[in-house]
Design a protein around this motif. Structure first.
Motif, PDB file in Angstrom:
ATOM      1  N   ASP A  91       9.081  33.757   2.979  1.00 29.62           N
ATOM      2  CA  ASP A  91      10.285  34.468   2.542  1.00 29.62           C
ATOM      3  C   ASP A  91      11.532  33.963   3.259  1.00 29.62           C
ATOM      4  N   GLN A  92      11.368  33.224   4.354  1.00 25.59           N
ATOM      5  CA  GLN A  92      12.516  32.693   5.074  1.00 25.59           C
ATOM      6  C   GLN A  92      13.053  31.411   4.435  1.00 25.59           C
ATOM      7  N   TYR A  93      12.398  30.937   3.398  1.00 24.56           N
ATOM      8  CA  TYR A  93      12.849  29.764   2.651  1.00 24.56           C
ATOM      9  C   TYR A  93      13.424  30.206   1.308  1.00 24.56           C
ATOM     10  N   LEU A  94      14.320  29.431   0.773  1.00 29.59           N
ATOM     11  CA  LEU A  94      14.799  29.668  -0.582  1.00 29.59           C
ATOM     12  C   LEU A  94      13.668  29.396  -1.562  1.00 29.59           C
ATOM     13  N   PRO A  95      13.653  30.069  -2.699  1.00 30.32           N
ATOM     14  CA  PRO A  95      12.544  29.896  -3.653  1.00 30.32           C
ATOM     15  C   PRO A  95      12.218  28.447  -3.988  1.00 30.32           C
ATOM     16  N   PRO A  96      13.210  27.568  -4.267  1.00 25.99           N
ATOM     17  CA  PRO A  96      12.840  26.165  -4.558  1.00 25.99           C
ATOM     18  C   PRO A  96      12.180  25.471  -3.362  1.00 25.99           C
ATOM     19  N   GLU A  97      12.638  25.840  -2.146  1.00 31.22           N
ATOM     20  CA  GLU A  97      12.065  25.217  -0.951  1.00 31.22           C
ATOM     21  C   GLU A  97      10.613  25.649  -0.740  1.00 31.22           C
ATOM     22  N   ARG A  98      10.304  26.909  -1.079  1.00 31.82           N
ATOM     23  CA  ARG A  98       8.940  27.398  -0.913  1.00 31.82           C
ATOM     24  C   ARG A  98       7.959  26.549  -1.715  1.00 31.82           C
ATOM     25  N   VAL A  99       8.321  26.272  -2.932  1.00 35.77           N
ATOM     26  CA  VAL A  99       7.458  25.468  -3.803  1.00 35.77           C
ATOM     27  C   VAL A  99       7.291  24.065  -3.229  1.00 35.77           C
ATOM     28  N   LEU A 100       8.405  23.483  -2.780  1.00 37.88           N
ATOM     29  CA  LEU A 100       8.356  22.122  -2.263  1.00 37.88           C
ATOM     30  C   LEU A 100       7.543  22.043  -0.979  1.00 37.88           C
ATOM     31  N   VAL A 101       7.721  23.021  -0.107  1.00 35.93           N
ATOM     32  CA  VAL A 101       6.966  23.045   1.146  1.00 35.93           C
ATOM     33  C   VAL A 101       5.459  23.083   0.861  1.00 35.93           C
ATOM     34  N   LEU A 102       5.056  23.972  -0.024  1.00 33.71           N
ATOM     35  CA  LEU A 102       3.639  24.108  -0.354  1.00 33.71           C
ATOM     36  C   LEU A 102       3.098  22.832  -0.992  1.00 33.71           C
ATOM     37  N   GLN A 103       3.871  22.230  -1.860  1.00 31.53           N
ATOM     38  CA  GLN A 103       3.447  20.989  -2.511  1.00 31.53           C
ATOM     39  C   GLN A 103       3.282  19.863  -1.494  1.00 31.53           C
ATOM     40  N   GLN A 104       4.239  19.758  -0.584  1.00 29.07           N
ATOM     41  CA  GLN A 104       4.176  18.690   0.412  1.00 29.07           C
ATOM     42  C   GLN A 104       2.992  18.882   1.359  1.00 29.07           C
ATOM     43  N   LEU A 105       2.734  20.121   1.764  1.00 34.38           N
ATOM     44  CA  LEU A 105       1.588  20.384   2.630  1.00 34.38           C
ATOM     45  C   LEU A 105       0.290  19.985   1.939  1.00 34.38           C
ATOM     46  N   ARG A 106       0.144  20.381   0.703  1.00 29.42           N
ATOM     47  CA  ARG A 106      -1.084  20.070  -0.027  1.00 29.42           C
ATOM     48  C   ARG A 106      -1.247  18.574  -0.253  1.00 29.42           C
ATOM     49  N   HIS A 107      -0.141  17.896  -0.480  1.00 29.66           N
ATOM     50  CA  HIS A 107      -0.213  16.457  -0.729  1.00 29.66           C
ATOM     51  C   HIS A 107      -0.536  15.689   0.556  1.00 29.66           C
ATOM     52  N   ARG A 108       0.177  16.007   1.626  1.00 30.62           N
ATOM     53  CA  ARG A 108       0.009  15.245   2.862  1.00 30.62           C
ATOM     54  C   ARG A 108      -1.296  15.561   3.591  1.00 30.62           C
ATOM     55  N   LEU A 109      -1.843  16.761   3.357  1.00 31.10           N
ATOM     56  CA  LEU A 109      -3.080  17.152   4.031  1.00 31.10           C
ATOM     57  C   LEU A 109      -4.279  17.116   3.089  1.00 31.10           C
ATOM     58  N   ALA A 110      -4.168  16.345   2.022  1.00 31.50           N
ATOM     59  CA  ALA A 110      -5.247  16.289   1.030  1.00 31.50           C
ATOM     60  C   ALA A 110      -6.539  15.762   1.634  1.00 31.50           C
ATOM     61  N   GLN A 111      -6.448  14.963   2.684  1.00 27.56           N
ATOM     62  CA  GLN A 111      -7.645  14.420   3.320  1.00 27.56           C
ATOM     63  C   GLN A 111      -8.385  15.485   4.120  1.00 27.56           C
ATOM     64  N   LEU A 112      -7.695  16.527   4.511  1.00 26.29           N
ATOM     65  CA  LEU A 112      -8.294  17.590   5.309  1.00 26.29           C
ATOM     66  C   LEU A 112      -8.629  18.832   4.493  1.00 26.29           C
ATOM     67  N   PHE A 113      -7.807  19.145   3.487  1.00 24.90           N
ATOM     68  CA  PHE A 113      -7.949  20.404   2.772  1.00 24.90           C
ATOM     69  C   PHE A 113      -7.906  20.196   1.262  1.00 24.90           C
ATOM     70  N   PRO A 114      -8.752  20.907   0.512  1.00 27.62           N
ATOM     71  CA  PRO A 114      -8.525  20.995  -0.927  1.00 27.62           C
ATOM     72  C   PRO A 114      -7.262  21.826  -1.154  1.00 27.62           C
ATOM     73  N   PRO A 115      -6.536  21.611  -2.228  1.00 31.01           N
ATOM     74  CA  PRO A 115      -5.240  22.295  -2.410  1.00 31.01           C
ATOM     75  C   PRO A 115      -5.335  23.815  -2.372  1.00 31.01           C
ATOM     76  N   GLU A 116      -6.433  24.374  -2.872  1.00 30.35           N
ATOM     77  CA  GLU A 116      -6.541  25.833  -2.901  1.00 30.35           C
ATOM     78  C   GLU A 116      -6.741  26.445  -1.521  1.00 30.35           C
ATOM     79  N   ASP A 117      -7.019  25.617  -0.506  1.00 27.97           N
ATOM     80  CA  ASP A 117      -7.199  26.140   0.852  1.00 27.97           C
ATOM     81  C   ASP A 117      -5.921  26.082   1.681  1.00 27.97           C
ATOM     82  N   ILE A 118      -4.813  25.695   1.069  1.00 22.54           N
ATOM     83  CA  ILE A 118      -3.493  25.763   1.714  1.00 22.54           C
ATOM     84  C   ILE A 118      -2.693  26.804   0.948  1.00 22.54           C
ATOM     85  N   ILE A 119      -2.374  27.892   1.609  1.00 21.82           N
ATOM     86  CA  ILE A 119      -1.867  29.089   0.926  1.00 21.82           C
ATOM     87  C   ILE A 119      -0.575  29.561   1.568  1.00 21.82           C
TER      88      ILE A 119
END
Length: 478
Positions: free
Chosen positions: A205-233
């Protein structure tokens, strides 16, 4: 006191050749990164990418680990029992073995337990306590009465996660911004331990709505070797209160803060199938880690006891080698005697570590150690260093063989310590003949490490003094 030698190998042996300059050196350059806390979504993606690039060369992880089966876990428990049995056999009245035996007995019953332990961890101020409270008040305990939720103290410093891993079936790793290097390294470690993890991006909630989506997308993309996307929430366990302004009929303005409802729906939806469908896998994973931990603890205690028996043996042989090299003016015979002594040392160290070596295997191992010392340049470097210490400290050269005698003792010590380190890495099992040849790369690595550890000036000066004193006593008694 004279040493009674009853080793037939001392009658003869193979010549060890010593003398080249250092051929192999290790070069390593690793960039050091401090902990950072960038709030921007683009910076977050870049930071995780850098950390992933650093870790990818040393840790290869699949997105989803292979499922465990009961037989695999029972096999790990059996291996732990073997290690504990060896400790009980070789170390009388070991305090560790009694405790370890009690713990390993409990592991089999743990395979069928129904209770699940969920652990919430993360750095300081990421909202761990709030998340635990929300999960407990949002019906998790009612829906899953066999699930208990607890939290760790703040990580970095004071990391206690390692202590709690064996008892934690599922870890919720909470972050609020960019991953730090310490967090990323810990995530890698936990994954390598077959620990089931969910990465929780809290305070979205401390991020603007567009930033929230981007943050989550970047985490899932960069950590794909460690986590399936559904395990980053992404969640908001304790959203910032919303300021409400109301205009009154008299023209005044009334303001107040209105609490917001926690947003953990995505997390609870992900937890539901994990805690139902994967419960058995979680329990088996925890039991497996506990078995591995018990085996490692038993092996550590056993190795320490074996090391305590091996070190006096190495000291005995290093002084025998020193006296032989000092007294014998013929270099070829020096090498012959040194090799014979080294072969016997290999056999006796192998016996301590329950790895039986035949005479030919021991001779081959001694020759291998000598060859590695040649290729690594340890002989020439050690001789030069020891010679320099003798001269700089005005030690009396008892005879021309003083440097050779001290150097032979030092190299024998290096060989013995390297073998200890090598044998300590071997799997604990019943005593068997060493049919497989030595792993040269591993032995080379151990030799380099031991050499670096024993190159400290203070140690070398003390060693030279002790060696010269013994050579003087031997010379006087002749």
């Amino acid at each position: 006191m004279a040493v009674q030698l009853r080793r037939p190998i001392l009658v003869g042996g193979i010549a060890l050749s010593f003398g080249l300059w250092l051929l192999d050196t290790m070069h390593q350059s690793v960039a050091e990164w401090g902990e950072v806390g960038l709030l921007g979504a683009i910076a977050l993606g870049s930071g995780v990418w850098l950390f992933q690039k650093r870790g990818s060369s040393s840790v290869e992880l699949s997105v989803i680990s292979s499922p465990l089966d009961r037989a695999t876990v029972e096999g790990a428990i059996a291996q732990a029992e073997v290690a504990i049995s060896r400790l009980e056999t070789e170390v009388e009245k070991s305090e560790n073995s009694t405790s370890l035996r009690q713990q390993v007995y409990q592991l089999t019953s743990q395979l069928d337990r129904q209770e699940l332990q969920l652990l919430v961890t993360g750095g300081k101020g990421v909202g761990k306590s709030c998340l635990v409270n929300v999960l407990n008040t949002n019906g998790l305990s009612e829906q899953f009465p066999t699930v208990s939720v607890q939290e760790t103290t703040a990580l970095f410093p004071g990391d206690r996660t390692q202590e709690m891993i064996p008892n934690s079936d599922l870890i919720l790793f909470v972050i609020t911004s960019d991953l730090t290097d310490s967090e990323f390294q810990l995530l890698q470690h936990l994954k390598a331990q077959n620990q089931r993890l969910l990465l929780i991006f809290n305070k979205q909630d401390q991020y603007l709505p567009p930033e929230r989506v981007l943050v989550l997308q970047q985490l899932r993309h960069r950590l794909a070797q460690l986590f399936p996307p559904e395990d980053i929430i992404a969640i908001a366990a304790s959203p910032t209160p919303l300021k409400v302004r109301q205009h009154q009929s008299d023209g005044s303005i009334q303001e107040w803060l209105e609490a917001q409802t926690p947003d953990v729906t995505a997390l609870t939806q992900r937890l539901q199938p994990i805690l139902t469908e994967d419960a058995q896998q979680l329990i088996w994973g925890t039991t497996l880690r506990s078995a591995i931990s018990l085996k490692a603890e038993a092996k550590t205690a056993l190795n320490q006891a074996r090391r305590d028996r091996a070190l006096p043996l190495i000291e005995q042989y290093q002084w025998i080698t020193a006296a032989t090299a000092f007294a014998n003016p013929v270099p070829a015979l020096d090498l012959l005697a040194t090799a014979a002594i080294s072969s016997q040392l290999v056999i006796e160290l192998a016996e301590i570590y329950q790895q039986k070596f035949s005479l030919s295997q021991a001779q081959s191992a001694a020759k291998t150690l000598g060859s590695l010392m040649v290729k690594l340049g340890l002989v020439e470097l050690s001789t030069q260093t020891i010679g320099g210490i003798l001269k700089s400290n005005a030690f009396t050269y008892i005879a021309g063989g003083a440097v050779q005698g001290v150097s032979a003792a030092y190299l024998t010590r290096l060989a013995g310590l390297s073998l200890i380190e090598y044998f300590q890495d071997q799997e604990i099992s019943e005593p068997t003949a060493a049919d497989n040849p030595l792993n040269l790369d591993r032995l080379k690595e151990k030799l380099q490490t031991v050499f670096q550890q024993n190159q400290r000036t203070a140690f070398l000066q003390g060693f030279v003094q002790q060696a010269v004193k013994r050579l003087r006593l031997n010379s006087a008694s002749v």
